[in-house]
Design an enzyme around this catalytic site. Structure first.
Site, PDB file in Angstrom:
ATOM      1  N   LYS A 138       0.816  -1.354   0.083  1.00 37.51           N
ATOM      2  CA  LYS A 138       0.380   0.242   0.445  1.00 37.51           C
ATOM      3  C   LYS A 138       0.894   0.858  -0.222  1.00 37.51           C
ATOM      4  O   LYS A 138       0.844   2.052  -0.382  1.00 37.51           O
ATOM      5  CB  LYS A 138      -0.772  -0.143   1.184  1.00 37.51           C
ATOM      6  CG  LYS A 138      -2.234  -1.317   1.418  1.00 37.51           C
ATOM      7  CD  LYS A 138      -2.936  -1.288   2.282  1.00 37.51           C
ATOM      8  CE  LYS A 138      -1.797  -0.951   3.943  1.00 37.51           C
ATOM      9  NZ  LYS A 138      -1.062  -2.528   4.024  1.00 37.51           N
ATOM     10  N   ARG A 150      -9.998   0.670   8.931  1.00 39.33           N
ATOM     11  CA  ARG A 150      -8.848  -0.716   9.064  1.00 39.33           C
ATOM     12  C   ARG A 150     -10.145  -1.306   9.849  1.00 39.33           C
ATOM     13  O   ARG A 150     -10.135  -2.270  10.100  1.00 39.33           O
ATOM     14  CB  ARG A 150      -7.880  -0.154   9.730  1.00 39.33           C
ATOM     15  CG  ARG A 150      -6.530  -0.338   8.876  1.00 39.33           C
ATOM     16  CD  ARG A 150      -5.318  -0.818   9.727  1.00 39.33           C
ATOM     17  NE  ARG A 150      -4.108  -0.832   9.375  1.00 39.33           N
ATOM     18  CZ  ARG A 150      -3.418  -1.115   8.974  1.00 39.33           C
ATOM     19  NH1 ARG A 150      -3.000   0.510   8.436  1.00 39.33           N
ATOM     20  NH2 ARG A 150      -1.831  -0.936   8.914  1.00 39.33           N
ATOM     21  N   ARG A 163      11.746  -4.867   5.291  1.00 40.05           N
ATOM     22  CA  ARG A 163      11.092  -3.921   5.309  1.00 40.05           C
ATOM     23  C   ARG A 163      12.196  -3.306   5.885  1.00 40.05           C
ATOM     24  O   ARG A 163      13.096  -2.976   6.998  1.00 40.05           O
ATOM     25  CB  ARG A 163       9.408  -3.467   5.371  1.00 40.05           C
ATOM     26  CG  ARG A 163       9.573  -1.843   5.502  1.00 40.05           C
ATOM     27  CD  ARG A 163       7.977  -1.596   5.657  1.00 40.05           C
ATOM     28  NE  ARG A 163       7.378  -1.835   6.545  1.00 40.05           N
ATOM     29  CZ  ARG A 163       5.576  -2.063   6.150  1.00 40.05           C
ATOM     30  NH1 ARG A 163       5.220  -1.762   4.663  1.00 40.05           N
ATOM     31  NH2 ARG A 163       5.287  -2.648   7.587  1.00 40.05           N
ATOM     32  N   ARG A 202      11.476  -1.170  11.303  1.00 34.95           N
ATOM     33  CA  ARG A 202       9.852  -0.559  12.256  1.00 34.95           C
ATOM     34  C   ARG A 202      10.019  -1.863  13.001  1.00 34.95           C
ATOM     35  O   ARG A 202      10.313  -2.872  13.225  1.00 34.95           O
ATOM     36  CB  ARG A 202       9.028  -0.732  11.649  1.00 34.95           C
ATOM     37  CG  ARG A 202       8.685   0.762  10.733  1.00 34.95           C
ATOM     38  CD  ARG A 202       7.403   0.478   9.564  1.00 34.95           C
ATOM     39  NE  ARG A 202       6.526  -0.372  10.232  1.00 34.95           N
ATOM     40  CZ  ARG A 202       5.740   0.137   9.315  1.00 34.95           C
ATOM     41  NH1 ARG A 202       5.096   0.403   8.299  1.00 34.95           N
ATOM     42  NH2 ARG A 202       4.006  -0.816  10.458  1.00 34.95           N
ATOM     43  N   ARG A 247      -0.121  -8.445  13.927  1.00 37.41           N
ATOM     44  CA  ARG A 247      -0.618  -7.397  13.126  1.00 37.41           C
ATOM     45  C   ARG A 247      -1.933  -8.402  12.154  1.00 37.41           C
ATOM     46  O   ARG A 247      -3.208  -7.848  12.025  1.00 37.41           O
ATOM     47  CB  ARG A 247      -0.009  -6.497  12.174  1.00 37.41           C
ATOM     48  CG  ARG A 247       0.901  -5.784  13.312  1.00 37.41           C
ATOM     49  CD  ARG A 247       2.332  -5.278  12.561  1.00 37.41           C
ATOM     50  NE  ARG A 247       2.146  -4.692  11.476  1.00 37.41           N
ATOM     51  CZ  ARG A 247       2.885  -4.711  10.715  1.00 37.41           C
ATOM     52  NH1 ARG A 247       4.282  -5.222  10.962  1.00 37.41           N
ATOM     53  NH2 ARG A 247       3.283  -3.747   9.598  1.00 37.41           N
TER      54      ARG A 247
HETATM   55  P1  ADP Z   1       1.183  -1.678   7.099  1.00 37.65           P
HETATM   56  O1  ADP Z   1       2.240  -1.515   7.324  1.00 37.65           O
HETATM   57  O2  ADP Z   1       0.610  -2.779   8.399  1.00 37.65           O
HETATM   58  O3  ADP Z   1       0.033  -1.462   6.640  1.00 37.65           O
HETATM   59  P2  ADP Z   1       1.041   0.591   8.797  1.00 37.65           P
HETATM   60  O4  ADP Z   1       2.039   1.841   8.469  1.00 37.65           O
HETATM   61  O5  ADP Z   1      -0.929   1.510   7.797  1.00 37.65           O
HETATM   62  O6  ADP Z   1       0.865  -0.436   9.033  1.00 37.65           O
HETATM   63  O7  ADP Z   1       0.324   0.621   9.990  1.00 37.65           O
HETATM   64  C1  ADP Z   1       0.869   0.993  11.560  1.00 37.65           C
HETATM   65  C2  ADP Z   1       0.207   1.099  13.173  1.00 37.65           C
HETATM   66  O8  ADP Z   1      -0.886   2.074  12.965  1.00 37.65           O
HETATM   67  C3  ADP Z   1      -0.794  -0.138  12.777  1.00 37.65           C
HETATM   68  O9  ADP Z   1      -0.084  -1.875  12.626  1.00 37.65           O
HETATM   69  C4  ADP Z   1      -2.253   0.155  13.551  1.00 37.65           C
HETATM   70  O10 ADP Z   1      -1.446   0.659  15.365  1.00 37.65           O
HETATM   71  C5  ADP Z   1      -2.043   2.002  14.000  1.00 37.65           C
HETATM   72  N1  ADP Z   1      -2.914   1.852  12.598  1.00 37.65           N
HETATM   73  C6  ADP Z   1      -2.747   2.986  11.440  1.00 37.65           C
HETATM   74  N2  ADP Z   1      -3.642   3.395  10.102  1.00 37.65           N
HETATM   75  C7  ADP Z   1      -4.863   2.316  11.907  1.00 37.65           C
HETATM   76  C8  ADP Z   1      -6.322   2.755  11.503  1.00 37.65           C
HETATM   77  N3  ADP Z   1      -6.745   2.640  10.071  1.00 37.65           N
HETATM   78  N4  ADP Z   1      -6.845   2.157  12.616  1.00 37.65           N
HETATM   79  C9  ADP Z   1      -6.358   1.623  14.172  1.00 37.65           C
HETATM   80  N5  ADP Z   1      -5.073   1.612  14.042  1.00 37.65           N
HETATM   81  C10 ADP Z   1      -4.010   1.967  12.573  1.00 37.65           C
HETATM   82  P1  ADP Z   2       1.894  -1.941   3.322  1.00 40.38           P
HETATM   83  O1  ADP Z   2       2.158  -0.041   2.728  1.00 40.38           O
HETATM   84  O2  ADP Z   2       0.595  -2.297   2.518  1.00 40.38           O
HETATM   85  O3  ADP Z   2       2.275  -2.362   4.637  1.00 40.38           O
HETATM   86  P2  ADP Z   2       4.841  -1.489   2.410  1.00 40.38           P
HETATM   87  O4  ADP Z   2       4.960  -0.818   0.675  1.00 40.38           O
HETATM   88  O5  ADP Z   2       5.642  -0.750   3.003  1.00 40.38           O
HETATM   89  O6  ADP Z   2       2.817  -2.157   2.200  1.00 40.38           O
HETATM   90  O7  ADP Z   2       5.938  -2.615   1.190  1.00 40.38           O
HETATM   91  C1  ADP Z   2       6.035  -3.660   2.350  1.00 40.38           C
HETATM   92  C2  ADP Z   2       7.482  -4.354   2.135  1.00 40.38           C
HETATM   93  O8  ADP Z   2       7.392  -5.122   0.812  1.00 40.38           O
HETATM   94  C3  ADP Z   2       8.195  -2.850   1.705  1.00 40.38           C
HETATM   95  O9  ADP Z   2      10.047  -3.753   1.943  1.00 40.38           O
HETATM   96  C4  ADP Z   2       8.530  -2.951  -0.143  1.00 40.38           C
HETATM   97  O10 ADP Z   2       9.809  -2.592  -0.144  1.00 40.38           O
HETATM   98  C5  ADP Z   2       8.250  -4.238  -0.275  1.00 40.38           C
HETATM   99  N1  ADP Z   2       7.201  -4.289  -1.508  1.00 40.38           N
HETATM  100  C6  ADP Z   2       6.276  -3.592  -1.656  1.00 40.38           C
HETATM  101  N2  ADP Z   2       5.787  -4.146  -3.366  1.00 40.38           N
HETATM  102  C7  ADP Z   2       6.880  -5.056  -3.565  1.00 40.38           C
HETATM  103  C8  ADP Z   2       6.611  -5.517  -4.656  1.00 40.38           C
HETATM  104  N3  ADP Z   2       5.256  -5.671  -5.409  1.00 40.38           N
HETATM  105  N4  ADP Z   2       7.065  -6.890  -4.560  1.00 40.38           N
HETATM  106  C9  ADP Z   2       8.686  -7.009  -4.155  1.00 40.38           C
HETATM  107  N5  ADP Z   2       8.095  -6.268  -2.901  1.00 40.38           N
HETATM  108  C10 ADP Z   2       7.914  -4.899  -2.822  1.00 40.38           C
END
Ligand code: ADP
Ligand code: ADP
Ligand code: ZN
Length: 218
Positions: free
Chosen positions: A18, A93, A127, A160, A171
Site C-alpha cells: 500500500k 481499517r 522492510r 520498524r 498485526r
Molecule cells: P502496515 O504496514 O501494517 O500497513 P501502517 O503503517 O499502515 O502499517 O500502520 C502501523 C500501525 O498503525 C498499525 O499496526 C496500527 O497500530 C496503527 N494504525 C494505522 N492505521 C490505523 C487505522 N486506520 N486504525 C487503527 N490503527 C491504525
Molecule cells: P504496506 O504499506 O502495505 O505495509 P509497503 O509498501 O511498506 O507495504 O511494502 C512492504 C515491503 O515490501 C517493503 O519492504 C517494500 O519495499 C516491499 N514491497 C512492496 N511492494 C512490493 C512488490 N510488489 N514486490 C516486492 N516487494 C515489495
C-alpha cells in the site's frame, strides 16, 4: 493518465505494498497520500499527546481506537489539498471507520492488494524505511544503492519495531479480524477493485492504473 478527481482507499494486509504503490501514485500523478501509520509514527517520535497514547498499541501490533483514528482523518480531509483527490493508505481499517468516513467523504473506490500471508512475512521482515523522508526499501527486492542509506535523501534506513516476526503475527490477526470485512463492505457498494499484489511493484502499479479508470468520474 489525466485525472480530474481520484479519491481512493488502499486496503490489504500489512506488507501488501500500500505504501509503495501510493507513494508511486503521489510522485507520478500528484495525488496526496495520507498514511495513518505514518501519522501515528510521527506522533510517537515527537512524543506528542497522541504519540504517548498510541505508542504501546503500535508496538504490540494492535489497532488504535476508532474514535481517535477517525478524528485524525476527519481533520486531515478538511485541508484544501485533498478536495479533489487523495489516497488513504491504511484507513479505514474497521467497519466503524468506513462508516464514519462515508459521513464526511465519498471515496470512488477501495483498492484491495491481495498478498498471501507467507509473502507478507518475507516483505515485512525485509522492510527498511528512511528515517528522514519515509521512502520504503526492501533488503532483497528493493535494496538501496548504499547499504543503510536512502537513495533519495541520504537519510538513515531503519527497521520498524513492529516488523519483527512476533508483532507481524499480531498485526495479521488484527487484519483478518477487523480489516478483511471491509472487502465485503466495499464490494457490496460496487466500489471494490481487487489487484494481485504479489508481482513486482512496477507491474502492480501498471495494473492498478489500467483498472482504476472505470471507478472514476469522467
Ligand atoms: P502496515 O504496514 O501494517 O500497513 P501502517 O503503517 O499502515 O502499517 O500502520 C502501523 C500501525 O498503525 C498499525 O499496526 C496500527 O497500530 C496503527 N494504525 C494505522 N492505521 C490505523 C487505522 N486506520 N486504525 C487503527 N490503527 C491504525
Ligand atoms: P504496506 O504499506 O502495505 O505495509 P509497503 O509498501 O511498506 O507495504 O511494502 C512492504 C515491503 O515490501 C517493503 O519492504 C517494500 O519495499 C516491499 N514491497 C512492496 N511492494 C512490493 C512488490 N510488489 N514486490 C516486492 N516487494 C515489495
Ligand atoms: Zn530518504
Amino acid at each position: 493518465m489525466n485525472i480530474q478527481s481520484m479519491k481512493l482507499i488502499f486496503l490489504g494486509p500489512p506488507g501488501a505494498g500500500k505504501g509503495t504503490i501510493s507513494k508511486m501514485a503521489a510522485e507520478r500523478l500528484g495525488v496526496p497520500q495520507i498514511s495513518t501509520g505514518d501519522m501515528f509514527r510521527t506522533a510517537v517520535k515527537e512524543k506528542t499527546e497522541l504519540g504517548l497514547r498510541v505508542q504501546a498499541i503500535l508496538a504490540a501490533g494492535g489497532l488504535v481506537p476508532d474514535e481517535l483514528t477517525i478524528a485524525i482523518i476527519r481533520e486531515r480531509l478538511s485541508w484544501p489539498d485533498v478536495r479533489q483527490s487523495y489516497i488513504l493508505d491504511g484507513f479505514p481499517r474497521t467497519i466503524p471507520q468506513a462508516e464514519a468516513l462515508a459521513a464526511f467523504s465519498s471515496p470512488d473506490a477501495a483498492v484491495d492488494f491481495e498478498v498471501r500471508d507467507d509473502l507478507i512475512l518475507f516483505r515485512l521482515t525485509g522492510r527498511r524505511v528512511c528515517r528522514a523522508c519515509g521512502a520504503i526499501y526492501h533488503a532483497v527486492t528493493k535494496p538501496p544503492k548504499v547499504d543503510g542509506i536512502c537513495d533519495l535523501c541520504g537519510g538513515e534506513l531503519y527497521t520498524r519495531n513492529d516488523d519483527r516476526e512476533e508483532t507481524v503475527k499480531a498485526r495479521l490477526r488484527a487484519y483478518h479480524e477487523e480489516t478483511e470485512p471491509l472487502i465485503g463492505y466495499y464490494a457490496g457498494k460496487g466500489r471494490l477493485l481487487t489487484i494481485d499484489g504479489s508481482p513486482d511493484a512496477e507491474t502492480v502499479y501498471t495494473t492498478f492504473i489500467s483498472e482504476i479508470g472505470r471507478f472514476l468520474k469522467k
